[in-house]
Design an enzyme around this catalytic site. Sequence first.
Site, short mmCIF file in Angstrom:
data_model
loop_
_atom_site.label_atom_id
_atom_site.label_comp_id
_atom_site.label_asym_id
_atom_site.label_seq_id
_atom_site.Cartn_x
_atom_site.Cartn_y
_atom_site.Cartn_z
CG HIS A 1 -1.77 -1.05 1.50
ND1 HIS A 1 -1.42 -2.20 2.14
CD2 HIS A 1 -3.09 -1.17 1.17
CE1 HIS A 1 -2.46 -3.00 2.19
NE2 HIS A 1 -3.49 -2.41 1.61
CG ASP B 1 1.72 -1.28 3.39
OD1 ASP B 1 1.02 -0.91 4.34
OD2 ASP B 1 1.36 -2.14 2.55
CG MET C 1 -1.12 -5.82 -6.53
SD MET C 1 -1.20 -5.30 -4.81
CE MET C 1 -1.81 -6.78 -4.01
CD GLU D 1 -8.42 -8.19 -1.24
OE1 GLU D 1 -7.47 -7.55 -1.75
OE2 GLU D 1 -8.34 -8.76 -0.15
CE LYS E 1 -12.20 -8.73 5.83
NZ LYS E 1 -11.12 -8.09 6.60
CD GLU F 1 -7.73 -12.01 1.93
OE1 GLU F 1 -7.22 -10.97 1.45
OE2 GLU F 1 -7.88 -12.21 3.14
CG HIS G 1 -11.64 -11.25 2.04
ND1 HIS G 1 -11.15 -10.16 1.38
CD2 HIS G 1 -10.94 -11.32 3.21
CE1 HIS G 1 -10.19 -9.59 2.11
NE2 HIS G 1 -10.06 -10.29 3.22
CG ASP H 1 -5.01 -10.96 -1.85
OD1 ASP H 1 -4.04 -10.85 -2.65
OD2 ASP H 1 -5.50 -10.00 -1.24
CG ASP I 1 -9.57 -10.60 7.74
OD1 ASP I 1 -9.31 -11.63 7.09
OD2 ASP I 1 -9.12 -9.48 7.45
CG ASP J 1 -5.92 -11.91 6.82
OD1 ASP J 1 -6.61 -12.33 5.88
OD2 ASP J 1 -5.87 -10.72 7.15
CG ASP K 1 -3.72 -10.15 1.98
OD1 ASP K 1 -2.99 -9.75 2.90
OD2 ASP K 1 -4.77 -9.57 1.65
C1 GLT Z 1 -5.83 -5.65 4.26
C2 GLT Z 1 -6.91 -6.58 3.81
C3 GLT Z 1 -6.47 -7.38 2.64
C4 GLT Z 1 -6.28 -6.54 1.40
C5 GLT Z 1 -5.16 -5.61 1.51
C6 GLT Z 1 -5.16 -4.72 0.31
S1 GLT Z 1 -5.08 -4.78 3.00
O1 GLT Z 1 -4.85 -6.35 4.94
O2 GLT Z 1 -7.27 -7.44 4.89
O3 GLT Z 1 -7.33 -8.43 2.36
O4 GLT Z 1 -5.95 -7.40 0.36
O5 GLT Z 1 -5.66 -3.47 0.54
MN MN Z 2 -6.47 -9.43 0.57
MN MN Z 3 -8.18 -10.96 4.75
#
Ligand code: GLT
Ligand code: MN
Ligand code: MN
Length: 388
Positions: free
Chosen positions: A55, A58, A89, A182, A184, A218, A221, A246, A256, A258, A288
């Site tokens: 980002h 970042d 990206m 993306e 979510k 992702e 998500h 992702d 979430d 991750d 991600d």
């Molecule tokens: C954030 C989010 C991710 C996105 C990123 C891109 S930032 O961490 O949870 O799923 O892909 O903005």
């Molecule tokens: Mn993501």
């Molecule tokens: Mn996520």
Amino acid sequence: MSDYTPKAEHKFTFGLWTVGNIGRDPFGAPVRKQLTPAEIVYLLGEVGAYGVNFHDNDLIPIDATSAEKDKILREFRTALEKTGLKVPMATTNLFGDPAFKDGAFTANDPKVRAYALQKVMQGIDLGVSLGAEVYVFWGGREGTETDASKNPLDSGKYFRDALNFLCEYVKDQGYNLRFALEAKPNEPRGDIYLSTTGAMLGFISTLDYPEMVGVNPEVAHEHMAGLNFLHHVAQAWDMGKLFHIDLNDQLFGRYDQDFRFGAVMLKQAFFLVKFLEDVGYTGSRHFDAHAFRSEDYEGVKDFARGCMRTYLILKEKAARFNADKEIQDLLKAAKADDGAHHYLAGGYTREKAQRLKAESFDREAMGTRGLAYERLDQLTVELLLGVR
Ligand code: GLT
Ligand code: MN
Ligand code: MN
């Protein structure tokens, strides 16, 4: 013994925010010290990644002076040169700053929407200057806690206007850049607009330059919403819209998480890898995700290596699945074709419709025929468990 070493051809990438995650959560303070962007690149080089994504903030903190910005960029470029890492990206942080508490493109306040556009144009310039060819839009704050606050039709229009403006900007600059949206379902907003990959795919067809815009699905998500991720990825692929992906992991219905790729829903991860490899997806395989909060930076390296290694192991399992005679015979039997309906190939004609209407079908035979999917699934499980 197979070689599970990550190579450039695998296109394994990580965001600065992934291995750079310091383990802060809503209930607890950071557990790892913040690395500089350059330090993160060296870490990724050490574990064998192909690329790094970021980002805008970042890389360059939102309040950085131009001297600070120059220094960070210099060190970052040096790290890229020394490690050979690419930047495939980039994206914009449109969620962290309090200014975006009501969203960015969909905020009610026109000043916030204008600021978001400005921030994205600057982020695009930065990303392109470092080689990015895909630009992700994750609208983390594009939503509501109460629908008393926003009209979803207005929000959809604002979102569309913003993307149309930004597509024009990219064309005007002559950049070689495509957008990837993306989805979510929620978190950090109570409800986020365009909550699934399918919704994003529908929305893209309403844009002025749909060919410039695809998706960045992702795993976590779709899993948060209890949906089948593979099916969404397949739809995106079928529409020529899988611009980025992702990879991570996540149990259904939870916050979430991750997690490391393949950490909790291995079978789903297997079918996903098999799909990407079977169709010949050539884009980034972006992890991600972030390491457990229990980890120090050695653990973060274990996490990153684990994502890539699991992918490669599953890739090998996919090749075995495709070469497994018993499995393939079962699949063949399920699709057995006596040729009686080949006449339907090639689409509709009035004659075909008449002929089909005149046919009689043995419904009972169709309904009672065993398809052996239990056996097929058990063989898949055994293959994954390493006993075949
Ligand atoms: C954030 C989010 C991710 C996105 C990123 C891109 S930032 O961490 O949870 O799923 O892909 O903005
Ligand atoms: Mn993501
Ligand atoms: Mn996520």
